[in-house]
Enzyme design. Sequence first.
Site, short mmCIF file in Angstrom:
data_model
loop_
_atom_site.label_atom_id
_atom_site.label_comp_id
_atom_site.label_asym_id
_atom_site.label_seq_id
_atom_site.Cartn_x
_atom_site.Cartn_y
_atom_site.Cartn_z
NE ARG A 225 -3.79 2.19 0.54
CZ ARG A 225 -5.10 2.26 0.39
NH1 ARG A 225 -5.80 1.16 0.21
NH2 ARG A 225 -5.72 3.39 0.39
CG ASN B 97 -14.08 12.56 -1.20
OD1 ASN B 97 -14.24 12.10 -2.32
ND2 ASN B 97 -14.47 11.93 -0.10
CB THR B 98 -17.99 14.86 -4.35
OG1 THR B 98 -19.40 14.97 -4.21
CG2 THR B 98 -17.64 13.84 -5.43
CG HIS B 99 -19.42 11.02 1.42
ND1 HIS B 99 -18.86 9.76 1.28
CD2 HIS B 99 -20.42 10.89 2.33
CE1 HIS B 99 -19.50 8.92 2.08
NE2 HIS B 99 -20.44 9.57 2.73
CB SER C 100 -20.74 16.34 2.18
OG SER C 100 -21.88 16.02 2.96
CG ASP D 7 -9.27 15.23 7.59
OD1 ASP D 7 -9.67 14.11 7.19
OD2 ASP D 7 -9.80 15.83 8.55
CB ALA D 8 -5.01 11.94 8.00
N GLY D 9 -8.43 11.55 7.85
CA GLY D 9 -9.51 10.69 8.34
C GLY D 9 -10.41 10.20 7.20
CG ASP E 124 -15.84 10.29 3.70
OD1 ASP E 124 -15.14 10.75 2.79
OD2 ASP E 124 -16.44 9.21 3.61
C1 GAR Z 1 -20.47 9.75 -6.28
O1 GAR Z 1 -21.81 9.76 -5.86
C2 GAR Z 1 -19.54 10.04 -5.11
O2 GAR Z 1 -20.10 10.88 -4.15
C3 GAR Z 1 -19.31 8.67 -4.55
O3 GAR Z 1 -19.17 7.85 -5.67
C4 GAR Z 1 -20.03 8.35 -6.70
C5 GAR Z 1 -19.26 8.36 -7.97
O4 GAR Z 1 -20.11 8.58 -9.06
N1 GAR Z 1 -18.17 8.66 -3.70
C6 GAR Z 1 -18.10 7.98 -2.57
O5 GAR Z 1 -18.97 7.23 -2.19
C7 GAR Z 1 -16.82 8.19 -1.77
N2 GAR Z 1 -16.99 7.73 -0.44
P1 GAR Z 1 -19.53 8.92 -10.49
O6 GAR Z 1 -18.42 7.89 -10.78
O7 GAR Z 1 -20.69 8.75 -11.41
O8 GAR Z 1 -19.00 10.32 -10.45
#
Ligand code: GAR
Length: 197
Positions: free
Chosen positions: A73, A115-117, A144, A149-151, A153
């Site tokens: 890793r 990051n998008t979540h 969101s 960061d290191a955590g 989300d």
């Molecule tokens: C998105 O909804 C994003 O928020 C999620 O993966 C999807 C990717 O969609 N990410 C996570 O769950 C990260 N923890 P996409 O490939 O169609 O953009």
Amino acid sequence: MPDYAGAVTRLPVVVLISGTGSNLAALLTAARAEDCPYAVTAVIADREATGLEHARAAGIPTQVVRLADHPDRAAWDTALADAVATHRPQLVVLAGFMKLVGTPLLEAFGGRIVNTHPALLPSFPGAHGVRDALDHGVKITGCSVIEVDAGVDTGRILAQAAVEVCEEDTEATLHERIKAVEQPLLVDVVRRLTAAS
Ligand code: GAR
């Protein structure tokens, strides 16, 4: 900021993906606007993600950095950070990148990774934000965009949008409606962060 030729100087953004890349596609579409402050200069994936096609179609360099191609890793973490650094991005965007990023990337681009979540953090972090929210029975969820960061989300929340959960929702239908609000939200944050740099 106009350069000597009167053209807009766009800040370089590298996007990391693992999946279908609908958020990447939204970033690429927005980048076609004349006044867009960023340009996606590379897309990197941890697998042969179908979303890479969006980048290839737009003539943007792509690279796959697989964990399985590295001894451990830590070696993959370094290879990923090196691959990103090659493109000297102003901002790194995790758009459906389903691996935690390691210390080398955080040290090189700390404060410049977003990051998008697909959930309203701090609720339902991790890899199954949509499923976990549905299983919990929440009536409102959403997405969101956070600073990484290191955590897991845990970074500073930059923007959020809410989505109502319907009685008949499955993980797939709910995720599709979340993505519909997530894409413009992510574009807006990336535009803001690159315009302000
Ligand atoms: C998105 O909804 C994003 O928020 C999620 O993966 C999807 C990717 O969609 N990410 C996570 O769950 C990260 N923890 P996409 O490939 O169609 O953009």
